[in-house]
Design an enzyme around this catalytic site. Structure first.
Site, PDB file in Angstrom:
ATOM      1  N   ALA A  50     122.182 100.948 -39.842  1.00  0.00           N
ATOM      2  CA  ALA A  50     121.924 100.004 -38.753  1.00  0.00           C
ATOM      3  C   ALA A  50     123.046 100.010 -37.722  1.00  0.00           C
ATOM      4  CB  ALA A  50     121.722  98.602 -39.324  1.00  0.00           C
TER       5      ALA A  50
ATOM      6  N   CYS B 151     105.700  79.120 -52.025  1.00  0.00           N
ATOM      7  CA  CYS B 151     104.801  78.262 -51.249  1.00  0.00           C
ATOM      8  C   CYS B 151     105.627  77.126 -50.642  1.00  0.00           C
ATOM      9  CB  CYS B 151     103.713  77.719 -52.177  1.00  0.00           C
ATOM     10  SG  CYS B 151     102.508  76.655 -51.413  1.00  0.00           S
TER      11      CYS B 151
ATOM     12  N   GLY C 185     124.404  84.270 -50.298  1.00  0.00           N
ATOM     13  CA  GLY C 185     123.871  84.562 -48.974  1.00  0.00           C
ATOM     14  C   GLY C 185     124.905  85.035 -47.982  1.00  0.00           C
TER      15      GLY C 185
ATOM     16  N   THR D 282     120.918  93.162 -43.659  1.00  0.00           N
ATOM     17  CA  THR D 282     121.757  93.964 -44.533  1.00  0.00           C
ATOM     18  C   THR D 282     122.614  93.025 -45.379  1.00  0.00           C
ATOM     19  OG1 THR D 282     123.423  94.073 -42.788  1.00  0.00           O
ATOM     20  CG2 THR D 282     121.873  95.914 -42.927  1.00  0.00           C
ATOM     21  N   SER D 283     123.198  93.541 -46.459  1.00  0.00           N
ATOM     22  CA  SER D 283     124.046  92.694 -47.316  1.00  0.00           C
ATOM     23  C   SER D 283     125.462  92.614 -46.755  1.00  0.00           C
ATOM     24  CB  SER D 283     124.056  93.242 -48.746  1.00  0.00           C
ATOM     25  OG  SER D 283     122.797  93.081 -49.358  1.00  0.00           O
TER      26      SER D 283
ATOM     27  N   GLY E 258     116.800  93.340 -51.971  1.00  0.00           N
ATOM     28  CA  GLY E 258     115.953  92.334 -52.597  1.00  0.00           C
ATOM     29  C   GLY E 258     115.498  91.246 -51.654  1.00  0.00           C
TER      30      GLY E 258
ATOM     31  N   GLY F  46     123.787  92.578 -53.160  1.00  0.00           N
ATOM     32  CA  GLY F  46     125.089  93.192 -53.396  1.00  0.00           C
ATOM     33  C   GLY F  46     125.395  93.264 -54.871  1.00  0.00           C
TER      34      GLY F  46
ATOM     35  N   GLU G  70     117.319 101.233 -43.254  1.00  0.00           N
ATOM     36  CA  GLU G  70     117.899 101.115 -44.602  1.00  0.00           C
ATOM     37  C   GLU G  70     118.615 102.414 -44.953  1.00  0.00           C
ATOM     38  OE1 GLU G  70     119.389 100.563 -47.966  1.00  0.00           O
ATOM     39  OE2 GLU G  70     118.320  98.804 -47.191  1.00  0.00           O
TER      40      GLU G  70
ATOM     41  N   TYR H 146     119.953  86.413 -39.573  1.00  0.00           N
ATOM     42  CA  TYR H 146     119.134  85.970 -40.702  1.00  0.00           C
ATOM     43  C   TYR H 146     119.978  85.629 -41.930  1.00  0.00           C
ATOM     44  CZ  TYR H 146     114.673  84.766 -42.580  1.00  0.00           C
ATOM     45  OH  TYR H 146     113.629  84.029 -43.073  1.00  0.00           O
TER      46      TYR H 146
END
Length: 557
Positions: free
Chosen positions: A243, A410, A492, A264-265, A176, A53, A196, A322
């Site tokens: 979406a 990692c 987030g 999505t943001s 991102g 965003g 998107e 998510y």
């Protein structure tokens, strides 16, 4: 310059061994700040936006210039203080103290909402730092690929006997963070249809090899998915669309994906989510002229979007949030069963957090990819029995295109992070690596975040909203000697819904660095084990005992 947040210049981090600052301890944050704004890394670098965003690296371009100038001049016993992207002070501390301390977008709880933040933002008094944008350790979309991969692999274990071949994942968002999903799905053996609204983002993911194909219509995208799944191929397609329109249409058609999620943001209703029926141009214009109308329309669309996800869940399709807070928005809009489906952390990731395992990452300040390949080999050497991790490293080398300074993500935990840090430091000392490396992590880690709708959702003891833990994590990393430490709010999931901390430490090959690395890279993941042990998770309690942690109020030792 009319807009202090817009500039046409391109920023790229210096590479090689020539210093621009007085030591590697200040050169490291300088390069990583600049790397965050590399055109190959950031989403909208000319606006200082890194990802998520409006997640920025600095408040204004003048502030960016002042931070750069200060870092170049900073002494080894001084600490730069950065308040929401603005360099507000330099103080004498000591050599083992952090060179930079950062606080971004923190608000007193009663005022911790988007309306109040946006007022401050307009006045130039605040900056949204997301997680790794304002803390200068964003490494491009790779930063979330392994976490997404681990999530999809675990979903495959739980729902499809560990085999995602011939299966496909429906998701939204290719920014991102969301841009990691198609590649993570393919690595896990599945196909992916990612919706998107901004075609430039799909093109960015095509260019960086995170998505395999582009479609302009739903029929075109479904034809590709059908072709690939029947052939047992794992490939991905980015569909230009909304979406909030595509998800319900798929359900109406009777199409049933094998897994449904979304990235999505949605955490930012004004800047992050295109309302259904709007063009991108209309959306961008109204963000400035009528932001309240944008937010209202976006929230209404999110309700429709989540209703479709609930419908898929009720139809038996594994569905997961998510971490973008879209369920909360839908619930606030009147969708009572918005939380019918779980978040990804309680569903799939928490057992890893209980052992302090999370998104450990490092970047090569030399700019030479060979330095990363050498560290990949060192990880395999030090962790010879972790074949799952070896497989990840092999896939990462083959599939992941570096963005900006070469870097690696990692997932490793307590007992391994400090060993890797010390080994990397020795590789710098003996010349195996051409220049120092910086070691950090996402704020999404086991002990560094309080986020009741994401990382700390459904904690066993009900402590979801207790935010002492990220504060203590930041304090301990400061005391342990991290090179820079950050404390943020709202990453987030948006304003009012999270607090979180970050740390980065530079391995420059010196004895001093080795001592700091051993402390920081032990203590940081240990706070995650401590936090989960305190919440009553047996895995965390066992890990704490195995690792000899002293937790008097938890273990009684």
């Amino acid at each position: 310059m009319n807009n202090p947040r817009h500039n046409i210049r391109d920023v790229r981090a210096p590479q090689g061994t020539e210093l621009n600052a007085k030591s590697w301890m200040t050169e490291a944050p300088l390069r990583m700040l600049m790397n965050n704004l590399d055109p190959d890394v950031a989403e909208r670098p000319h606006e200082l936006v890194v990802y998520g965003g409006i997640g920025r690296a600095a408040r204004t371009w003048d502030d960016f210039d002042r931070i750069v100038a200060t870092l170049k001049d900073l002494n080894e016993d001084e600490t730069l203080i950065v308040q929401s992207g603005k360099p507000v002070g330099v103080f004498r501390t000591h050599k083992d103290a952090p060179r930079v301390l950062i606080a971004n977008s923190n608000l007193v709880p009663h005022w911790a909402n988007w309306d109040h933040f946006n007022e401050l933002d307009k006045k130039g008094l605040a900056m949204y730092g997301q997680m790794t944008a304002g803390s200068w350790i964003y490494i491009g979309t790779q930063g979330i690929v392994q976490g997404t991969y681990e999530t999809f692999v675990e979903a495959g274990r739980q729902h499809y006997d560990g085999n995602l071949k011939g299966k496909w994942i429906l998701t939204g968002g290719l920014g991102g963070m969301g841009g990691a999903q198609p590649l993570a799905a393919v690595m896990a053996g599945a196909c992916c249809l990612a919706v998107e609204c901004d075609e430039t983002r799909v093109d960015f993911r095509l260019r960086t090899r995170y998505v395999d194909a582009k479609a302009h219509t739903l029929d075109e995208a479904l034809a590709l998915i059908d072709q690939w799944t029947k052939a047992g191929e794992a490939k991905s397609v980015g569909l230009i669309g909304n979406a909030a329109e595509i998800f319900p249409e798929l359900f109406r058609r009777g199409v049933r994906p094998d897994i449904v999620t979304d990235q999505t943001s949605a955490h930012d209703p004004i800047h992050g989510y295109l309302p259904a029926g709007w063009t991108v141009a209309e959306w961008r214009a109204k963000q400035e002229s009528d932001p309240k109308a944008v937010a209202a329309a976006a929230r209404a669309s999110m309700k429709v979007h989540v209703q479709a996800m609930v419908d898929f869940w009720n139809a038996g399709v594994p569905t997961l949030d998510y971490g973008n807070n879209i369920r909360q928005v839908a619930k606030d809009e009147g969708l009572e069963n918005a939380f019918a489906f779980p978040g990804f952390v309680p569903a799939y990731i928490r057992p890893l957090f209980c052992r302090g395992i999370g998104p450990f990452r490092w970047a090569a300040l030399s700019g030479d990819p060979e330095d990363i390949y050498k560290t990949d080999a060192k990880v395999k050497e030090l962790l010879p029995d972790n074949k799952h991790l070896h497989n990840w490293l092999d896939m990462a080398r083959e599939r992941i295109a570096f963005q900006g300074l070469p870097a690696r993500i990692c997932w490793v935990g307590l007992g391994d992070r400090h060993r890797l840090g010390l080994a990397f430091n020795e590789m710098v000392r003996n010349g195996e690596l051409k220049a120092p490396v910086v070691i950090g992590r996402d704020h999404l880690d086991s002990g560094s975040v309080a986020s009741p709708n994401r990382e700390t959702e459904a904690m066993k003891d009900g402590s979801d909203a207790v935010s002492d833990w990220p504060l203590l994590n930041a304090l301990l990393n400061t005391a342990s000697g991290a090179t820079w430490v950050s404390l943020h709010h709202g990453g987030g999931v948006g304003m009012g819904f999270s607090q979180h901390s970050g740390m980065v430490i530079c391995a420059d090959g010196t004895d001093d660095a080795a001592r700091r690395l051993e402390r920081v890279l032990w203590n940081d993941p240990a706070t995650g084990v401590m936090r989960h042990a305190d919440a009553g998770y047996d895995i965390a309690v066992e890990c704490a005992k195995e690792q000899g942690l002293r937790l008097p109020g938890i273990l009684g030792n």
